[in-house]
Structure formats: structure tokens, C-alpha cells
Design a protein around this motif. Structure first.
Motif, short mmCIF file in Angstrom:
data_model
loop_
_atom_site.label_atom_id
_atom_site.label_comp_id
_atom_site.label_asym_id
_atom_site.label_seq_id
_atom_site.Cartn_x
_atom_site.Cartn_y
_atom_site.Cartn_z
N THR A 5 1.63 -46.23 57.25
CA THR A 5 0.79 -46.60 58.40
C THR A 5 0.04 -45.38 58.93
OG1 THR A 5 2.32 -48.38 58.99
CG2 THR A 5 0.79 -47.62 60.69
N GLU A 6 0.74 -44.25 59.03
CA GLU A 6 0.09 -43.02 59.50
C GLU A 6 -0.99 -42.54 58.55
OE1 GLU A 6 3.93 -41.15 61.92
OE2 GLU A 6 3.55 -40.62 59.82
N ALA A 7 -0.87 -42.88 57.27
CA ALA A 7 -1.87 -42.46 56.28
C ALA A 7 -3.21 -43.14 56.51
CB ALA A 7 -1.36 -42.76 54.87
N ASN A 8 -3.22 -44.26 57.23
CA ASN A 8 -4.49 -44.94 57.51
C ASN A 8 -5.31 -44.21 58.58
OD1 ASN A 8 -3.97 -47.10 55.73
ND2 ASN A 8 -2.76 -48.17 57.29
N ILE A 9 -4.64 -43.41 59.41
CA ILE A 9 -5.31 -42.80 60.56
C ILE A 9 -6.41 -41.83 60.14
CG2 ILE A 9 -4.96 -41.35 62.59
CD1 ILE A 9 -2.19 -42.62 62.88
N PRO A 10 -6.18 -40.91 59.19
CA PRO A 10 -7.27 -39.99 58.80
C PRO A 10 -8.51 -40.72 58.27
CG PRO A 10 -5.17 -39.16 58.03
CD PRO A 10 -4.91 -40.54 58.51
N GLN A 11 -8.29 -41.75 57.47
CA GLN A 11 -9.42 -42.50 56.94
C GLN A 11 -10.20 -43.20 58.06
OE1 GLN A 11 -8.34 -45.54 54.13
NE2 GLN A 11 -10.46 -45.90 53.48
N LEU A 12 -9.48 -43.81 58.99
CA LEU A 12 -10.13 -44.47 60.11
C LEU A 12 -10.86 -43.46 61.00
CD1 LEU A 12 -7.32 -47.01 61.10
CD2 LEU A 12 -9.49 -47.52 59.94
N THR A 13 -10.26 -42.29 61.17
CA THR A 13 -10.88 -41.24 61.99
C THR A 13 -12.19 -40.76 61.37
OG1 THR A 13 -8.70 -40.53 62.78
CG2 THR A 13 -10.53 -38.99 63.03
N ALA A 14 -12.19 -40.61 60.04
CA ALA A 14 -13.41 -40.20 59.35
C ALA A 14 -14.50 -41.25 59.49
CB ALA A 14 -13.12 -39.92 57.88
N SER A 15 -14.14 -42.52 59.35
CA SER A 15 -15.12 -43.60 59.50
C SER A 15 -15.65 -43.65 60.93
CB SER A 15 -14.49 -44.93 59.13
OG SER A 15 -14.08 -44.94 57.77
N TYR A 16 -14.78 -43.41 61.90
CA TYR A 16 -15.22 -43.37 63.30
C TYR A 16 -16.23 -42.25 63.51
CZ TYR A 16 -15.00 -41.89 68.18
OH TYR A 16 -15.33 -41.47 69.45
N ALA A 17 -15.94 -41.08 62.97
CA ALA A 17 -16.84 -39.93 63.14
C ALA A 17 -18.19 -40.21 62.49
CB ALA A 17 -16.21 -38.68 62.54
N GLU A 18 -18.20 -40.86 61.32
CA GLU A 18 -19.46 -41.18 60.66
C GLU A 18 -20.31 -42.12 61.51
OE1 GLU A 18 -18.41 -42.76 56.90
OE2 GLU A 18 -17.67 -40.84 56.08
N SER A 19 -19.68 -43.10 62.14
CA SER A 19 -20.42 -44.03 63.00
C SER A 19 -21.02 -43.30 64.20
CB SER A 19 -19.51 -45.16 63.46
OG SER A 19 -19.04 -45.93 62.37
N VAL A 20 -20.23 -42.43 64.82
CA VAL A 20 -20.71 -41.68 65.98
C VAL A 20 -21.84 -40.75 65.57
CG1 VAL A 20 -20.07 -40.01 67.75
CG2 VAL A 20 -18.52 -41.88 67.18
N HIS A 21 -21.71 -40.11 64.43
CA HIS A 21 -22.75 -39.20 63.96
C HIS A 21 -24.05 -39.96 63.69
CE1 HIS A 21 -19.47 -36.24 62.38
NE2 HIS A 21 -19.60 -36.21 63.71
N GLN A 22 -23.93 -41.17 63.14
CA GLN A 22 -25.13 -41.95 62.87
C GLN A 22 -25.83 -42.36 64.16
OE1 GLN A 22 -26.45 -42.43 59.86
NE2 GLN A 22 -28.19 -43.37 60.92
N ILE A 23 -25.05 -42.62 65.21
CA ILE A 23 -25.65 -42.93 66.51
C ILE A 23 -26.46 -41.74 67.00
CG2 ILE A 23 -25.16 -43.48 68.91
CD1 ILE A 23 -22.69 -45.01 67.96
N GLY A 24 -25.89 -40.53 66.86
CA GLY A 24 -26.63 -39.34 67.28
C GLY A 24 -27.95 -39.19 66.55
N ILE A 25 -27.95 -39.46 65.24
CA ILE A 25 -29.19 -39.38 64.46
C ILE A 25 -30.19 -40.43 64.93
CG2 ILE A 25 -30.18 -39.61 62.16
CD1 ILE A 25 -28.61 -37.04 62.62
N LEU A 26 -29.71 -41.65 65.20
CA LEU A 26 -30.60 -42.71 65.66
C LEU A 26 -31.24 -42.37 67.00
CD1 LEU A 26 -28.51 -45.88 64.73
CD2 LEU A 26 -30.58 -45.06 63.62
N LEU A 27 -30.58 -41.55 67.80
CA LEU A 27 -31.12 -41.12 69.08
C LEU A 27 -32.07 -39.93 68.92
CD1 LEU A 27 -28.98 -43.06 70.17
CD2 LEU A 27 -28.40 -41.35 71.88
N GLY A 28 -32.24 -39.45 67.70
CA GLY A 28 -33.11 -38.30 67.47
C GLY A 28 -32.46 -36.99 67.87
N ARG A 29 -31.15 -36.93 67.86
CA ARG A 29 -30.42 -35.73 68.27
C ARG A 29 -29.49 -35.30 67.14
NH1 ARG A 29 -27.81 -37.30 73.96
NH2 ARG A 29 -27.24 -35.08 73.89
N GLU A 30 -28.75 -34.22 67.39
CA GLU A 30 -27.82 -33.75 66.38
C GLU A 30 -26.68 -34.75 66.22
OE1 GLU A 30 -26.60 -31.93 70.30
OE2 GLU A 30 -28.45 -32.34 69.20
#
Length: 507
Positions: free
Chosen positions: A241-266
Motif C-alpha cells: 500500500t505504501e508503495a503506491n504513494i510515490p507513484q501517486l505523488t509523482a502524478s499529483y506533481a505532474e498535474s500541478v506542474h501542467q496547471i502552472g504551464i497553462l497559466l503561462g508561469r513556471e
């Protein structure tokens, strides 16, 4: 006493030239090429997968994301509209199309060019018997203007203006389409980010509970009432169960990063804003689907395709006008004097004006081929329009059925998750009291975690299907978008010196 030359010839010439151009500008001219007719599209009367609902109104889809009731998402939408780079590029295309239209308008008017010169002259000596007469050097000052006006008898320039006007309209629809896609993408990635947050929190809670079960199993093992196999399985399940956390965390970060790009920011610009846990956005009210005919007026990509069809229909007329004679009026007015002050007063005046005709006699079929090219391009955009309409209908039907069926699925998943959670709680209590085997606890906890995680994913899908339906129906931005401001404001554009050594390539 030297008399001054009369100014009447200059006035008569200018008046005649002006009157000739004005009379021609007011004269009506024919146009060639097909006149645009909006295509007739056959559409179904009802959506196959839409529930019964009241008649939709255009304002029902305005700022549709407000139905998700998430203030953070609202602020992200506002910032995306002003900062997104794709929107900025679409604004630039609007300015480009607007400038092209201004050029097309200018072609309907006369052009006037002014000129002036000052030359030092000396004629060669002339002989007459034995006497030699040498001419003295003199300076000649000249000023004047040339004017020309294309009569556009067959409407080539008018058709070009029509095409550029339709291109400008299409550029505005392209901007609306870009905004529609942007708003949908921001809402989708934001919903996914909140979903990953919820799944990470669930994995952490479940892993903590499973670690407690492993500790309980270890205690039982120490007491002789559990086996080493049970301990190993309990620890392994918690680790899985704990092994799922890093993968989910990486996917979360990718989504947040894409939002930043969509806003025209870093990429990490909105990390702090989204870092606080919040529930997955959930739609509270259904979106009225209306009728299939609504997509023709609501969807900006459909409107853009229709305007492009009108644009390329007008271009056929531009190509056909080149097959006909080109008639222009040209005129010139000049004045010259040997002293600068006499250019306006005591000058010699000359003028000329009249029509000129250019007739295409032989071009090896080049002009006819240009008409065929324009007709083929018009057909391409007609087919593209039909394809865009069909794609719009498909998008709405797919979104309607996906949203409806996912809501049904979520109801069953909620029931499943609730009962699995109760089963895990009871199994753990019975195991603690020695009334149940460890396998029952292991299976119940695994099933409860899987059911709850699947339910969270279903809630994300409901919202993303809601977003897809809003996009398919043409919901988007309702506020004003300023397209007049350029991204780069040039300075120092007046004549100035440049050190061209800075342009040498650096090796």
C-alpha cells in the motif's frame, strides 16, 4: 518686368485628376466568383443520451466551472485567461488578421506618392562659327506627385476584402476555441490533482491501519497464537500500500506542474496554492444539453470552420477576377523652377492623366489553374466544416453517456466501499478477539482499500466528464478579452544608427 506663370493650369490639372478619381470611386463595379451561402446541415432533433430537461439557454453554459463551487479553481481560471501562451498567440493572430483586412481596404482607394529633387546641371558648350557660347551651371528644383487608382471593374479587390473580413472573424472564433480548450484543461488537471491528493491521503491512512494490523499480528505471534507467515503477509500488505504513494505523488506533481504551464508561469508556480488538501470538485447542477442545432452557434470551432469556408469561397472570386482586364487610372503633376522659392510661384507646370489597361493574353493556363486551386481549397474547407460538425455531435453524445454511466457506477462503488469498510472493521475486531482468521482480515483490508480508491477515481471521472460535456456544448469564457495590446512593444524604431559588428556570429 517679368510676369509670373499662371497658377490656373496647376489648379485645373489637380481638379480634373481629383474629379476623375472621385467619379470612378463612386461608380458601381461588378464582382465575379460565387456568392457565399451558408451550408445547409441536417442535424438530429434530439440527443440520444440526454436526459429530459428544460430548454437550454445560452447563459446556462457561461462560466460553467462555477457549478463546481471551488474558489481556488475560479482564481486559476481567471489567471489562465490572462496569462496562457496559447491565448496570447491567438490574440496575435487576431491582430494579424485585422492588419491584413486594413491592407485589403487600402487596395480600394487611390495611391498618391509625392516626389522632389534638386539637381545641379550644366549643358555642353555650343559653337557658332568662331564664337563659343558656354552655358553657365544652374540648379533645377522639381516637385510633384503621382496618383493611381485601380478601378476594380470585376471586384477582385472587393472579394479580397470579403475574404480578409471572414479571416478576421475566423481568428476571433479561433481565440474563443483556444479559451474553451484552456478552461477545460485547467479544470481537468485541477480535478486530477485533487483526486491524487485524496488517493495519497487514503493510501497513507490505509497503510497506517495495516501497520497496526501487522503490529497486532506480531503480538499474537509472540504470544503463540499467530504464525510467522501471518506476520510476513501483514507487513507485505502494508508495504504494498505504501508503495503506491510515490507513484501517486509523482502524478499529483505532474498535474500541478501542467496547471502552472497553462497559466503561462513556471511549473511550480501554483504548488503552494494547491498544496492544501481540498475535496475533489463535484458538479452540483446538471448542464443543459439543449438540442443538436445549438452546437452550430455555441461551438467556436464550428463557427471558425464556417467562417473559413466563407473566406475561401471569396478567394475564388479573387482568382477569377485575375482572368479579366485590369483597368487603372494614373496621373501625375510636376512643377519645376531654377530657384527653390519659385517652385510654388514661378514654376513650369506639367501634368498627365488617363486610363491604362492590362489584358491577360497568354499565361499557359496559369490563371485558370489558380481558379481551380481556389475551388479545391473551398471544397476542402466545406468538408472540414462538415467534419467539425460531426465531431461536435460525437463529443456531446460521448460526454453525455460517459457522465450518465459514471454517475451510476459511482453509486454502486460507494455502496461497495461502504460495505467493504464495515467488513474490514468487523474482521479486524474479530481477529483481535481471536474469533476470526488473519486471512479474513487481510482480504477485507485489501478489498476495502481497493474499493475506496476506485470510488475516488470514479469521482474524478465524473467531474472530468462534466468538464468534457461543458467543452463539447461550447461553454466557455464570457468576459472581455483585450486583443489590441501586443506582447512586445518596440522602442527606438525611428531612424538611428546600428553597430553591425554586434551582428557578427560568435565563434
Amino acid at each position: 518686368m517679368t510676369s509670373r506663370p499662371s497658377r490656373r493650369p496647376l489648379r485645373r490639372a489637380a481638379l480634373a485628376l481629383s474629379c476623375s478619381f472621385a467619379a470612378t470611386a463612386l461608380a458601381g463595379c461588378a464582382v465575379v466568383g460565387p456568392d457565399y451561402l451558408a451550408p445547409d446541415v441536417t442535424l438530429p432533433l434530439h440527443w440520444a443520451n440526454a436526459p429530459k430537461q428544460p430548454v437550454a439557454k445560452p447563459q446556462d453554459l457561461v462560466r460553467w466551472w462555477r457549478g463546481l463551487r471551488d474558489r481556488t479553481l475560479d482564481s486559476l481560471m481567471d489567471e489562465a485567461v490572462t496569462g496562457n501562451l496559447d491565448v496570447a498567440a491567438a490574440k496575435a493572430r487576431v491582430r494579424e488578421a485585422r492588419a491584413n483586412r486594413k491592407q485589403a481596404i487600402a487596395a480600394l482607394f487611390p495611391t498618391v506618392d509625392g516626389s522632389g529633387s534638386a539637381t545641379r546641371n550644366k549643358a555642353s558648350a555650343a559653337s557658332s562659327g568662331t564664337d563659343v557660347v558656354a552655358n553657365t551651371p544652374y540648379t533645377l528644383y522639381q516637385a510633384g506627385f503621382d496618383a493611381s487608382f485601380e478601378l476594380d471593374l470585376f471586384g477582385g479587390n472587393k472579394r479580397n476584402l470579403e475574404a480578409s473580413t471572414r479571416a478576421l472573424e475566423a481568428s476571433f472564433e479561433d481565440l474563443d476555441s483556444t479559451l474553451l480548450t484552456l478552461l477545460g484543461d485547467v479544470a481537468t488537471y485541477y480535478t486530477q490533482a485533487r483526486g491524487y491528493q485524496a488517493r495519497i491521503a487514503l493510501a497513507k491512512r490505509t497503510a497506517a491501519s495495516q501497520r497496526e494490523t501487522a503490529a497486532l499480528t506480531k503480538s499474537k505471534f509472540d504470544a503463540g497464537s499467530a504464525s510467522a507467515v501471518d506476520v510476513a503477509k501483514a507487513v507485505a500488505q502494508a508495504a504494498a500500500t505504501e508503495a503506491n504513494i510515490p507513484q501517486l505523488t509523482a502524478s499529483y506533481a505532474e498535474s500541478v506542474h501542467q496547471i502552472g504551464i497553462l497559466l503561462g508561469r513556471e511549473p511550480s508556480a501554483v504548488t503552494a496554492l494547491v498544496s492544501r488538501d481540498a475535496p475533489i470538485p463535484a458538479p452540483r447542477l446538471p448542464l443543459p444539453a439543449g438540442i443538436p442545432a445549438d452546437v452550430l452557434s455555441r461551438r467556436p470551432d464550428v463557427r471558425k470552420a464556417e467562417r473559413q469556408l466563407a473566406q475561401y469561397t471569396a478567394k475564388i472570386g479573387v482568382a477569377e477576377a485575375a482572368l479579366y482586364p485590369d483597368v487603372s487610372l494614373t496621373g501625375s503633376l510636376t512643377t519645376s523652377a531654377q530657384r527653390l522659392g519659385d517652385v510654388k510661384r514661378g514654376s513650369a507646370i506639367g501634368y498627365s492623366f488617363g486610363p491604362s489597361v492590362t489584358v491577360p493574353l497568354f499565361n499557359a493556363g496559369n490563371l485558370l489553374a489558380a481558379v481551380e486551386v481556389a475551388e479545391a481549397q473551398r471544397d476542402e474547407y466545406f468538408i472540414s466544416f462538415r467534419s467539425t460538425v460531426l465531431t461536435a455531435l460525437k463529443d456531446v453524445e460521448n460526454a453525455l453517456v460517459s457522465l450518465s454511466e459514471e454517475r451510476k457506477r459511482a453509486v454502486k462503488l460507494a455502496e461497495s466501499a461502504k460495505n467493504y469498510a464495515e467488513s474490514a472493521r468487523l474482521s479486524r475486531a474479530l481477529y483481535q478477539n481471536g474469533s476470526s482468521s488473519f486471512l479474513d482480515v487481510l482480504d477485507a483490508e485489501r478489498s476495502a482499500y481497493s474499493a475506496e480508491d476506485t470510488l475516488l477515481q470514479s469521482r474524478v471521472l465524473i467531474t472530468t466528464d462534466y468538464v468534457a460535456l461543458a467543452k463539447a456544448l461550447g461553454g466557455g469564457w464570457s468576459g472581455r478579452v483585450d486583443v489590441s495590446k501586443p506582447e512586445i512593444v518596440d522602442a527606438g524604431t525611428l531612424p538611428h544608427s546600428v553597430d553591425f559588428r554586434v551582428l557578427d556570429p560568435v565563434r
